[in-house]
Design a protein around this motif. Structure first.
Motif, PDB file in Angstrom:
ATOM      1  N   VAL A 111       0.843  -1.217   0.000  1.00 50.10           N
ATOM      2  CA  VAL A 111       0.000   0.000   0.000  1.00 50.10           C
ATOM      3  C   VAL A 111       0.871   1.258   0.000  1.00 50.10           C
ATOM      4  O   VAL A 111       0.402   2.330  -0.381  1.00 50.10           O
ATOM      5  CB  VAL A 111      -0.987   0.100   1.190  1.00 50.10           C
ATOM      6  CG1 VAL A 111      -2.195  -0.772   0.964  1.00 50.10           C
ATOM      7  CG2 VAL A 111      -0.315  -0.216   2.508  1.00 50.10           C
ATOM      8  N   GLU A 112       2.130   1.082   0.404  1.00 49.49           N
ATOM      9  CA  GLU A 112       3.016   2.257   0.376  1.00 49.49           C
ATOM     10  C   GLU A 112       3.272   2.734  -1.058  1.00 49.49           C
ATOM     11  O   GLU A 112       3.743   3.848  -1.277  1.00 49.49           O
ATOM     12  CB  GLU A 112       4.347   1.932   1.086  1.00 49.49           C
ATOM     13  CG  GLU A 112       4.141   1.836   2.586  1.00 49.49           C
ATOM     14  CD  GLU A 112       5.290   1.178   3.328  1.00 49.49           C
ATOM     15  OE1 GLU A 112       6.390   1.079   2.755  1.00 49.49           O
ATOM     16  OE2 GLU A 112       5.065   0.767   4.483  1.00 49.49           O
ATOM     17  N   LYS A 113       2.947   1.888  -2.044  1.00 48.51           N
ATOM     18  CA  LYS A 113       3.133   2.288  -3.451  1.00 48.51           C
ATOM     19  C   LYS A 113       2.005   3.202  -3.936  1.00 48.51           C
ATOM     20  O   LYS A 113       2.074   3.728  -5.048  1.00 48.51           O
ATOM     21  CB  LYS A 113       3.127   1.051  -4.361  1.00 48.51           C
ATOM     22  CG  LYS A 113       4.230   0.051  -4.113  1.00 48.51           C
ATOM     23  CD  LYS A 113       4.098  -1.067  -5.157  1.00 48.51           C
ATOM     24  CE  LYS A 113       4.937  -2.277  -4.822  1.00 48.51           C
ATOM     25  NZ  LYS A 113       4.554  -3.442  -5.641  1.00 48.51           N
ATOM     26  N   VAL A 114       0.949   3.353  -3.123  1.00 51.34           N
ATOM     27  CA  VAL A 114      -0.249   4.046  -3.607  1.00 51.34           C
ATOM     28  C   VAL A 114       0.028   5.466  -4.113  1.00 51.34           C
ATOM     29  O   VAL A 114      -0.426   5.826  -5.205  1.00 51.34           O
ATOM     30  CB  VAL A 114      -1.371   4.010  -2.540  1.00 51.34           C
ATOM     31  CG1 VAL A 114      -2.458   5.038  -2.822  1.00 51.34           C
ATOM     32  CG2 VAL A 114      -1.970   2.603  -2.494  1.00 51.34           C
TER      33      VAL A 114
ATOM     34  N   VAL B 171      -5.481   2.110 -12.847  1.00 50.66           N
ATOM     35  CA  VAL B 171      -6.813   2.001 -12.242  1.00 50.66           C
ATOM     36  C   VAL B 171      -6.662   1.369 -10.856  1.00 50.66           C
ATOM     37  O   VAL B 171      -6.417   0.169 -10.730  1.00 50.66           O
ATOM     38  CB  VAL B 171      -7.764   1.171 -13.134  1.00 50.66           C
ATOM     39  CG1 VAL B 171      -9.164   1.147 -12.542  1.00 50.66           C
ATOM     40  CG2 VAL B 171      -7.793   1.733 -14.561  1.00 50.66           C
ATOM     41  N   LEU B 172      -6.771   2.205  -9.836  1.00 52.29           N
ATOM     42  CA  LEU B 172      -6.512   1.788  -8.453  1.00 52.29           C
ATOM     43  C   LEU B 172      -7.815   1.422  -7.754  1.00 52.29           C
ATOM     44  O   LEU B 172      -8.831   2.094  -7.920  1.00 52.29           O
ATOM     45  CB  LEU B 172      -5.831   2.946  -7.709  1.00 52.29           C
ATOM     46  CG  LEU B 172      -5.553   2.746  -6.218  1.00 52.29           C
ATOM     47  CD1 LEU B 172      -4.510   1.641  -5.989  1.00 52.29           C
ATOM     48  CD2 LEU B 172      -5.070   4.058  -5.592  1.00 52.29           C
ATOM     49  N   HIS B 173      -7.761   0.352  -6.973  1.00 56.92           N
ATOM     50  CA  HIS B 173      -8.933  -0.022  -6.178  1.00 56.92           C
ATOM     51  C   HIS B 173      -8.449  -0.450  -4.797  1.00 56.92           C
ATOM     52  O   HIS B 173      -7.710  -1.426  -4.672  1.00 56.92           O
ATOM     53  CB  HIS B 173      -9.692  -1.170  -6.864  1.00 56.92           C
ATOM     54  CG  HIS B 173     -11.107  -1.294  -6.404  1.00 56.92           C
ATOM     55  ND1 HIS B 173     -12.155  -1.559  -7.237  1.00 56.92           N
ATOM     56  CD2 HIS B 173     -11.640  -1.176  -5.163  1.00 56.92           C
ATOM     57  CE1 HIS B 173     -13.282  -1.584  -6.541  1.00 56.92           C
ATOM     58  NE2 HIS B 173     -12.982  -1.367  -5.281  1.00 56.92           N
TER      59      HIS B 173
ATOM     60  N   ALA C 278      -8.182  -1.030   7.415  1.00 62.16           N
ATOM     61  CA  ALA C 278      -7.420  -0.074   8.211  1.00 62.16           C
ATOM     62  C   ALA C 278      -5.964  -0.509   8.370  1.00 62.16           C
ATOM     63  O   ALA C 278      -5.057   0.310   8.286  1.00 62.16           O
ATOM     64  CB  ALA C 278      -8.081   0.093   9.568  1.00 62.16           C
ATOM     65  N   GLU C 279      -5.730  -1.790   8.566  1.00 61.77           N
ATOM     66  CA  GLU C 279      -4.397  -2.234   8.975  1.00 61.77           C
ATOM     67  C   GLU C 279      -3.748  -3.110   7.895  1.00 61.77           C
ATOM     68  O   GLU C 279      -4.355  -4.082   7.436  1.00 61.77           O
ATOM     69  CB  GLU C 279      -4.556  -3.048  10.261  1.00 61.77           C
ATOM     70  CG  GLU C 279      -3.327  -3.128  11.108  1.00 61.77           C
ATOM     71  CD  GLU C 279      -3.488  -4.212  12.176  1.00 61.77           C
ATOM     72  OE1 GLU C 279      -2.465  -4.786  12.572  1.00 61.77           O
ATOM     73  OE2 GLU C 279      -4.650  -4.495  12.576  1.00 61.77           O
ATOM     74  N   ALA C 280      -2.517  -2.752   7.496  1.00 64.63           N
ATOM     75  CA  ALA C 280      -1.806  -3.491   6.429  1.00 64.63           C
ATOM     76  C   ALA C 280      -0.951  -4.607   7.018  1.00 64.63           C
ATOM     77  O   ALA C 280       0.238  -4.453   7.204  1.00 64.63           O
ATOM     78  CB  ALA C 280      -0.947  -2.532   5.623  1.00 64.63           C
TER      79      ALA C 280
ATOM     80  N   GLY D 195      -5.608  -4.041  -1.696  1.00 70.61           N
ATOM     81  CA  GLY D 195      -6.173  -3.419  -2.885  1.00 70.61           C
ATOM     82  C   GLY D 195      -5.532  -4.023  -4.118  1.00 70.61           C
ATOM     83  O   GLY D 195      -4.803  -5.023  -4.024  1.00 70.61           O
ATOM     84  N   HIS D 196      -5.832  -3.452  -5.272  1.00 65.93           N
ATOM     85  CA  HIS D 196      -5.176  -3.895  -6.504  1.00 65.93           C
ATOM     86  C   HIS D 196      -5.107  -2.725  -7.462  1.00 65.93           C
ATOM     87  O   HIS D 196      -5.811  -1.718  -7.294  1.00 65.93           O
ATOM     88  CB  HIS D 196      -5.916  -5.086  -7.136  1.00 65.93           C
ATOM     89  CG  HIS D 196      -7.297  -4.777  -7.606  1.00 65.93           C
ATOM     90  ND1 HIS D 196      -8.406  -4.928  -6.805  1.00 65.93           N
ATOM     91  CD2 HIS D 196      -7.761  -4.293  -8.779  1.00 65.93           C
ATOM     92  CE1 HIS D 196      -9.486  -4.560  -7.474  1.00 65.93           C
ATOM     93  NE2 HIS D 196      -9.121  -4.164  -8.682  1.00 65.93           N
TER      94      HIS D 196
END
Ligand code: AMP
Length: 363
Positions: A319-322, A332-334, A339-341, A348-349
């Motif tokens: 998720v740090e790549k978001v 296309v981000l989803h 809350a917690e990774a 997500g994808h």
């Protein structure tokens, strides 16, 4: 039978990211959704109209849920069969309970697939430490021990390549019913996301090539680098499977492709599937809308795609790549609203379409 009309309510058992995306697709078609999931922080509760947080064994809560729904579906295959059976006596449940039954137990599932004349990895029922040693020898000394039930994302599995490793796997997993699968030295893995309507109509998306790491899907790539005949064979096998099940809804079927392009079914998932998330970005009708259409008795949509694409899962720290993904502008981000990774958790994808926006020739 005419399909549901806008304003109708679709019940979804299970409140993970798949339920979340189903609820979004249902909303776009004008339907309300109720999520049934014991977890008060279920990701799907954020996008659904209503959430009933009760155990799957609570028959009273299930009855209330059924009363409020016009049709009921599910987003994960490990809901207790008794819950699904109870509900199917009250309201239509799609996909059929028979599909849940065969996908919940790897032994039953593989026997069912083989009964249709479709290959799987060689497999052996394991009921004792001795069985396991004998099966390992029959499998050529290399195999994967798997729990028959409740396995997902590589959990409840052990690669065994020696009698000592088999003994250790027995110590770790032997409390559960097990199978041993012969190790398949596959060239690649693909999946077919197929759909069957209440009227028996059939539509499948083009097979995706999947890459796994630590038993978890990392990436799906479309088109898969395979001859057209192999892709057509995989789709034909998917059609045989859904027809035999009297299926209604979307199904995910994973295959191994051997070096000589033979197909073996690895697993069937009677629901929308992670390896079909690319359809949300590369097709007019996503697997989520297709499933909602099927269970609502509406006509199935087209499964053609308008782009090549690569879908990448965002797992744990990914998720740090978001922020970087957002800067790409056309990825296309989803995200799933978790809350917690935690490590191994699907957060997500992202799907990237090709050619990318900047590469399109304006002529
Ligand atoms: P599963 O949970 O059964 O889908 O397994 C997760 C992943 O482990 C698969 O997608 C494969 O990459 C690998 N795997 C599972 N079963 C086998 C097998 N019999 N031979 C080789 N690799 C396997």
């Amino acid at each position: 039978v005419a399909g549901l009309t806008p304003g109708a309510t679709i019940g979804i058992l299970g409140g993970g990211q798949l339920g979340r995306m189903l609820a979004m697709a249902a909303a776009r078609l004008g339907f309300a959704t109720i999520i049934f999931d014991p977890d008060i922080s279920a990701p799907a509760a954020q996008t659904a109209s209503r959430h009933i947080a009760a155990p799957y064994t609570d028959l009273e809560a299930l009855a209330q849920f059924a009363k409020a729904c016009d049709v009921i579906t599910y987003e994960f295959e490990n809901i207790p069969l008794e819950a699904a059976r109870h509900l199917s006596g009250l309201k239509p449940v799609h996909p059929p309970v028979a599909a849940l039954e065969s996908s919940q137990d790897r032994l039953v599932e593989k026997r069912f697939i083989n009964s249709l004349g479709i290959a799987t990895a060689p497999f052996f029922e394991i009921n004792g430490a001795q069985d396991l040693q004998a099966a390992l020898a029959s499998a050529g000394g290399r195999g994967i021990v798997k729990t028959r039930r409740m396995g997902y994302d590589g959990k409840g599995q052990a690669l065994v390549e020696s009698p000592a490793a088999a003994a250790q796997a027995w110590d770790e997993l032997g409390a559960h019913p097990l199978i041993l699968e012969g190790f398949v030295d596959f060239a690649l893995e693909i999946s077919v996301i197929a759909s069957r309507g209440a009227d028996g109509s059939f539509r499948a998306y083009e097979p995706a090539m999947n890459r796994h790491g630590s038993g978890i899907l990392r990436m799906s790539i479309v088109p898969a680098p395979l001859p057209g005949e192999v892709m057509a064979d995989a789709v034909a096998m998917a059609q045989r499977i859904v027809t035999a099940l009297g299926y209604v809804g979307v199904i995910g079927i994973e295959f191994f492709v051997t070096r000589d392009n033979a197909l073996m079914v690895n697993e069937i998932a009677p629901r929308v599937h992670n390896s079909g998330h690319w359809t949300e970005a590369a097709c007019a009708i996503s697997q989520f809308e297709q499933h909602i259409r099927a269970v609502s008795g509406l006509p199935l949509g087209q499964t053609t795609r308008h782009s090549d694409c690569v879908m990448e899962n965002l797992i744990g720290d990914d998720v740090e790549k978001v922020p970087g993904i957002l800067l790409e502008g056309d990825a296309v981000l989803h995200l799933y609203g978790k809350a917690e990774a935690r490590p191994g958790r699907k957060m997500g994808h992202v799907t990237r379409l090709f050619p990318r926006a900047g590469e399109v020739d304006p002529q």
